[in-house]
Enzyme design. Sequence first.
Site, PDB file in Angstrom:
ATOM      1  CB  SER A   1       2.362  -2.431  10.024  1.00  0.00           C
ATOM      2  OG  SER A   1       3.290  -1.602   9.450  1.00  0.00           O
TER       3      SER A   1
HETATM    4  C1  LIG Z   1       7.625  -5.906   9.183  1.00  0.00           C
HETATM    5  S1  LIG Z   1       6.888  -4.266   8.446  1.00  0.00           S
HETATM    6  C2  LIG Z   1       8.013  -3.235   7.833  1.00  0.00           C
HETATM    7  C3  LIG Z   1       9.288  -2.845   8.885  1.00  0.00           C
HETATM    8  C4  LIG Z   1       9.809  -1.412   8.391  1.00  0.00           C
HETATM    9  N1  LIG Z   1      11.091  -1.575   7.518  1.00  0.00           N
HETATM   10  C5  LIG Z   1      10.186  -0.684   9.739  1.00  0.00           C
HETATM   11  O1  LIG Z   1      11.419  -0.233   9.693  1.00  0.00           O
HETATM   12  O2  LIG Z   1       9.352  -0.122  10.232  1.00  0.00           O
HETATM   13  C6  LIG Z   1       6.401  -4.853   6.814  1.00  0.00           C
HETATM   14  C7  LIG Z   1       5.561  -3.823   6.113  1.00  0.00           C
HETATM   15  O3  LIG Z   1       5.367  -4.404   4.602  1.00  0.00           O
HETATM   16  C8  LIG Z   1       4.049  -3.842   4.412  1.00  0.00           C
HETATM   17  N2  LIG Z   1       3.855  -4.598   3.134  1.00  0.00           N
HETATM   18  C9  LIG Z   1       2.933  -5.783   3.221  1.00  0.00           C
HETATM   19  N3  LIG Z   1       2.854  -6.256   1.927  1.00  0.00           N
HETATM   20  C10 LIG Z   1       3.497  -5.236   1.015  1.00  0.00           C
HETATM   21  C11 LIG Z   1       3.537  -4.947  -0.374  1.00  0.00           C
HETATM   22  N4  LIG Z   1       3.246  -6.101  -1.113  1.00  0.00           N
HETATM   23  N5  LIG Z   1       4.233  -4.142  -0.715  1.00  0.00           N
HETATM   24  C12 LIG Z   1       4.574  -2.987  -0.091  1.00  0.00           C
HETATM   25  N6  LIG Z   1       4.550  -3.218   1.208  1.00  0.00           N
HETATM   26  C13 LIG Z   1       4.158  -4.284   1.705  1.00  0.00           C
HETATM   27  C14 LIG Z   1       3.082  -3.913   5.517  1.00  0.00           C
HETATM   28  O4  LIG Z   1       2.050  -3.144   5.253  1.00  0.00           O
HETATM   29  C15 LIG Z   1       4.212  -3.443   6.700  1.00  0.00           C
HETATM   30  O5  LIG Z   1       4.057  -2.095   6.819  1.00  0.00           O
END
Ligand SMILES: C[S@@+](CC[C@H](N)C(=O)[O-])C[C@H]1O[C@@H](n2cnc3c(N)ncnc32)[C@H](O)[C@@H]1O
Length: 358
Positions: free
Chosen positions: A78
Amino acid sequence: VDITTRYPHVLLAQHLVASGAVTDPAWGRAFAGVDRARYVPSFLAENDTGWTACTDRERIAEDIPLVTQVDAYDRPISSSTAPSLMAAMLDALDVGPNMRILEIGTGTGYNTALLCHRLGDRNVVSVEYDEDVALLAYERLASNGYRPRLHVGDGAHTVHDGPYDRLIATCGFPTVPAAWLRQVRPGGRIVMPLTRGLYNGAIAVLDVSYDDGMVEGGFLPVFGGFMPTRTLGDLPHLPVPDLDSGERRPAKRGLSVLDCHAFAVVAALLVDVVRIPRGGPDGLAWWLHSPDGSWVCLDGGDVIQGGPQRLWDAIETAADAWSPGMDGPTLTVDPDGRHTVAWAGREWEMPGHGRTAH
Ligand SMILES: C[S@@+](CC[C@H](N)C(=O)[O-])C[C@H]1O[C@@H](n2cnc3c(N)ncnc32)[C@H](O)[C@@H]1O
């Protein structure tokens, strides 16, 4: 003197506008109005001994991605995306007043807060896979006065209260999840990282047609690397192919052909592979494996290929057809989920669209 300009996040907003990353003044106001540090009070910095927590306020306000969670193997799972990339995606989302937005990948909640600032928290719904991450984002959003609806679960599945006007994903998927074709209203838009095994840098901007349920669009010109959906799981254990069973020839192009973002997007849509750096025998550098058993080994100046397809031939042929400035590929997804790519007068079914975790 405008005292707000002394705040690091206001300086960040000014930087994003000055560098051209933010073109829409309303997003400029959102970046100036939402302090990243409220959602990312600390992040993980990597050094020789691993990851250590860091609360450096100046760095939090820099235009860089910030890792906020790693797994048991120290792999980032994350993060807070680099603000200029967030800005490019928000710009591409093309929001209007009162639109309802579905965000996939709440993460720190910073992007959610920007959406709430611009559209009102009642118009924002966000889905996060990891419950702890979602809870922290919920608390931070609430303590800043935002109460969007947050769901814990796999964002590839249907979220109630749709359809939405816009969907923005901040974690990557190798294909457009089938549920999204019905989650977004006709005339709506999806902005998502299309995380392909060959190249993790393509951001698709797809419009839902008004009449026939087709979803169609292209790709942002900027590199956008994202964490893939957590549902992808670990890479399968792939045996090292028997090099003697493959065909060896001098490679016309090496892996550096993927350094050019515009071409890498095309190549990623051509082949369905996992790309694995591997020492291997004789220091062989890179392997590409396809689920049908095709494989490529880039060995110095040579390419060795085996299995039913010659994957590197396809990439080299496309590289020969590519030139700077030409139109990028178009991706169309029909209501049955079939993914079709059109590029340089050719059309092909995107490989791997039936083989995903969702
Ligand atoms: C790059 S981070 C997101 C950044 C966020 N938009 C921010 O501003 O902090 C990606 C996030 O997507 C989540 N994630 C991964 N697979 C997912 C899924 N299938 N459904 C929902 N969330 C997911 C991860 O746990 C992670 O917290």
